[in-house]
Design a protein around this motif. Structure first.
Motif, mmCIF file in Angstrom:
data_model
loop_
_atom_site.group_PDB
_atom_site.id
_atom_site.type_symbol
_atom_site.label_atom_id
_atom_site.label_comp_id
_atom_site.label_asym_id
_atom_site.label_seq_id
_atom_site.Cartn_x
_atom_site.Cartn_y
_atom_site.Cartn_z
ATOM 1 N N ALA A 73 0.807 -1.227 0.000
ATOM 2 C CA ALA A 73 0.000 0.000 0.000
ATOM 3 C C ALA A 73 0.839 1.277 0.000
ATOM 4 O O ALA A 73 0.291 2.371 -0.114
ATOM 5 N N PHE A 74 2.160 1.169 0.128
ATOM 6 C CA PHE A 74 3.022 2.356 0.159
ATOM 7 C C PHE A 74 2.789 3.203 -1.102
ATOM 8 O O PHE A 74 2.794 2.691 -2.223
ATOM 9 N N GLY A 75 2.534 4.491 -0.893
ATOM 10 C CA GLY A 75 2.356 5.423 -2.001
ATOM 11 C C GLY A 75 1.043 5.263 -2.752
ATOM 12 O O GLY A 75 0.903 5.785 -3.861
ATOM 13 N N THR A 76 0.066 4.569 -2.145
ATOM 14 C CA THR A 76 -1.201 4.347 -2.841
ATOM 15 C C THR A 76 -2.411 4.889 -2.084
ATOM 16 O O THR A 76 -3.518 4.868 -2.621
ATOM 17 N N ARG A 77 -2.214 5.350 -0.840
ATOM 18 C CA ARG A 77 -3.335 5.803 -0.010
ATOM 19 C C ARG A 77 -2.923 7.009 0.836
ATOM 20 O O ARG A 77 -1.775 7.141 1.228
ATOM 21 N N TRP A 78 -3.924 7.813 1.181
ATOM 22 C CA TRP A 78 -3.680 8.944 2.069
ATOM 23 C C TRP A 78 -3.282 8.477 3.464
ATOM 24 O O TRP A 78 -2.631 9.203 4.197
ATOM 25 N N THR A 79 -3.678 7.286 3.840
ATOM 26 C CA THR A 79 -3.427 6.779 5.184
ATOM 27 C C THR A 79 -2.143 5.961 5.281
ATOM 28 O O THR A 79 -1.867 5.383 6.333
ATOM 29 N N CYS A 80 -1.391 5.895 4.194
ATOM 30 C CA CYS A 80 -0.115 5.171 4.178
ATOM 31 C C CYS A 80 0.995 6.144 3.790
ATOM 32 O O CYS A 80 0.734 7.167 3.161
ATOM 33 N N THR A 90 -3.830 -1.335 6.443
ATOM 34 C CA THR A 90 -4.188 -0.182 5.643
ATOM 35 C C THR A 90 -5.692 0.100 5.640
ATOM 36 O O THR A 90 -6.498 -0.797 5.841
ATOM 37 N N CYS A 91 -6.038 1.353 5.434
ATOM 38 C CA CYS A 91 -7.430 1.774 5.322
ATOM 39 C C CYS A 91 -8.045 1.086 4.096
ATOM 40 O O CYS A 91 -7.417 1.005 3.043
ATOM 41 N N GLN A 92 -9.274 0.624 4.252
ATOM 42 C CA GLN A 92 -9.958 -0.049 3.148
ATOM 43 C C GLN A 92 -11.353 0.507 2.932
ATOM 44 O O GLN A 92 -12.232 -0.188 2.432
ATOM 45 N N LEU A 93 -11.552 1.784 3.300
ATOM 46 C CA LEU A 93 -12.868 2.391 3.130
ATOM 47 C C LEU A 93 -13.274 2.465 1.660
ATOM 48 O O LEU A 93 -14.435 2.251 1.331
ATOM 49 N N CYS A 94 -12.332 2.774 0.803
ATOM 50 C CA CYS A 94 -12.627 2.943 -0.622
ATOM 51 C C CYS A 94 -11.943 1.850 -1.433
ATOM 52 O O CYS A 94 -10.804 1.469 -1.134
ATOM 53 N N ALA A 95 -12.614 1.384 -2.461
ATOM 54 C CA ALA A 95 -12.007 0.388 -3.344
ATOM 55 C C ALA A 95 -10.767 0.984 -4.015
ATOM 56 O O ALA A 95 -9.762 0.305 -4.190
ATOM 57 N N GLN A 96 -10.827 2.258 -4.351
ATOM 58 C CA GLN A 96 -9.705 2.961 -4.957
ATOM 59 C C GLN A 96 -9.544 4.300 -4.252
ATOM 60 O O GLN A 96 -10.435 5.134 -4.311
ATOM 61 N N CYS A 97 -8.417 4.481 -3.570
ATOM 62 C CA CYS A 97 -8.152 5.742 -2.875
ATOM 63 C C CYS A 97 -7.905 6.855 -3.889
ATOM 64 O O CYS A 97 -7.404 6.611 -4.997
ATOM 65 N N TYR A 103 -5.714 9.120 -3.544
ATOM 66 C CA TYR A 103 -4.316 9.545 -3.438
ATOM 67 C C TYR A 103 -3.613 9.397 -4.774
ATOM 68 O O TYR A 103 -3.759 8.383 -5.430
ATOM 69 N N PRO A 104 -2.817 10.329 -5.188
ATOM 70 C CA PRO A 104 -2.534 11.671 -4.658
ATOM 71 C C PRO A 104 -3.312 12.770 -5.379
ATOM 72 O O PRO A 104 -3.055 13.946 -5.180
ATOM 73 N N ASP A 105 -4.270 12.376 -6.235
ATOM 74 C CA ASP A 105 -4.909 13.317 -7.151
ATOM 75 C C ASP A 105 -6.019 14.174 -6.547
ATOM 76 O O ASP A 105 -6.310 15.256 -7.054
ATOM 77 N N ALA A 106 -6.657 13.691 -5.480
ATOM 78 C CA ALA A 106 -7.766 14.435 -4.869
ATOM 79 C C ALA A 106 -7.751 14.152 -3.370
ATOM 80 O O ALA A 106 -7.187 13.149 -2.932
ATOM 81 N N PRO A 107 -8.374 15.032 -2.578
ATOM 82 C CA PRO A 107 -8.407 14.811 -1.123
ATOM 83 C C PRO A 107 -9.131 13.510 -0.769
ATOM 84 O O PRO A 107 -9.939 12.992 -1.545
ATOM 85 N N CYS A 108 -8.859 13.031 0.420
ATOM 86 C CA CYS A 108 -9.521 11.841 0.953
ATOM 87 C C CYS A 108 -11.035 12.071 0.961
ATOM 88 O O CYS A 108 -11.497 13.145 1.352
ATOM 89 N N ARG A 109 -11.801 11.079 0.516
ATOM 90 C CA ARG A 109 -13.255 11.189 0.481
ATOM 91 C C ARG A 109 -13.878 11.168 1.877
ATOM 92 O O ARG A 109 -14.939 11.728 2.107
ATOM 93 N N PHE A 110 -13.226 10.463 2.812
ATOM 94 C CA PHE A 110 -13.794 10.262 4.149
ATOM 95 C C PHE A 110 -12.775 10.551 5.253
ATOM 96 O O PHE A 110 -12.464 9.672 6.051
ATOM 97 N N PRO A 111 -12.274 11.779 5.327
ATOM 98 C CA PRO A 111 -11.249 12.060 6.344
ATOM 99 C C PRO A 111 -11.742 11.862 7.772
ATOM 100 O O PRO A 111 -10.940 11.595 8.669
#
Length: 185
Positions: free
Chosen positions: A40-47, A117-124, A126-134
């Motif tokens: 998950a490194f470099g793929t999510r706002w929470t990582c 890792t966070c699994q709220l969204c099927a596709q995070c 990151y890094p193109d738009a803010p987190c949907r569920f901060p």
């Protein structure tokens, strides 16, 4: 609120009080993230690097006082019982999401740190738009650079419960003291 008692009400088998000042953000834990141990490194706002630098995480920890460390333990049929491992993880994440929601209702800026890792969204985003569920996203303890076994030790809670067990660990940190009448464990 007695957060240890509340955690037990959510079904966690083991709970303890942890002090933020006892938690250390370690570069070697972050290095495991960078090495791709979970993918998950470099793929999510929470990582990492999305969750901030190790220095930023350490500075954030200094804002907190005490918290509750929680664990869910599953009994494996054998050391390779992947079904029980995944089911225990699912149960732990479900319980922790409920605990984090209750904690955030009590103290909006508490710091929930989860297992994996966070699994709220099927596709995070990151890094193109803010987190949907901060308000619901959870950074993992490891992403913060925390060695989980050390956090358990400092909370007076075992890390290992014997052969053929799997345990998932998370914590929620609060700004003040964590009121409790419940002994660690």
């Amino acid at each position: 609120m007695d957060w240890c008692k509340k955690a037990q009400e959510f079904g966690f088998e083991h709970v303890g009080v942890v002090r933020a000042q006892d938690l250390e953000c370690l570069p070697e834990v972050r290095d495991m993230c960078a090495a791709g141990r979970c993918g998950a490194f470099g793929t999510r706002w929470t990582c990492p690097p999305g969750c901030g630098s190790l220095e930023e995480c350490a500075a954030r920890l200094k804002e907190y006082g005490e918290g509750v460390l929680v664990q869910s333990t599953g009994m494996l049929d054998d050391p390779f019982d992947a079904d029980t491992m995944m089911e225990t993880e699912r149960i732990h994440k479900e319980r922790f999401a409920a605990l984090a929601e209750a904690a955030r209702a009590e103290e909006a800026d508490c710091l929930p740190l989860g297992a994996g890792t966070c699994q709220l969204c099927a596709q995070c985003t990151y890094p193109d738009a803010p987190c949907r569920f901060p308000q619901r996203a959870v950074i993992s303890m490891e992403a913060f650079g925390l060695l989980v076994s050390s956090a358990c030790e400092r909370a007076g809670v075992p890390y290992y419960y014997g052969p053929n067990t799997i345990t998932y660990t998370s914590c929620v940190l609060f700004h003040g003291k964590c009121e409790t009448d419940t002994p660690n464990g």
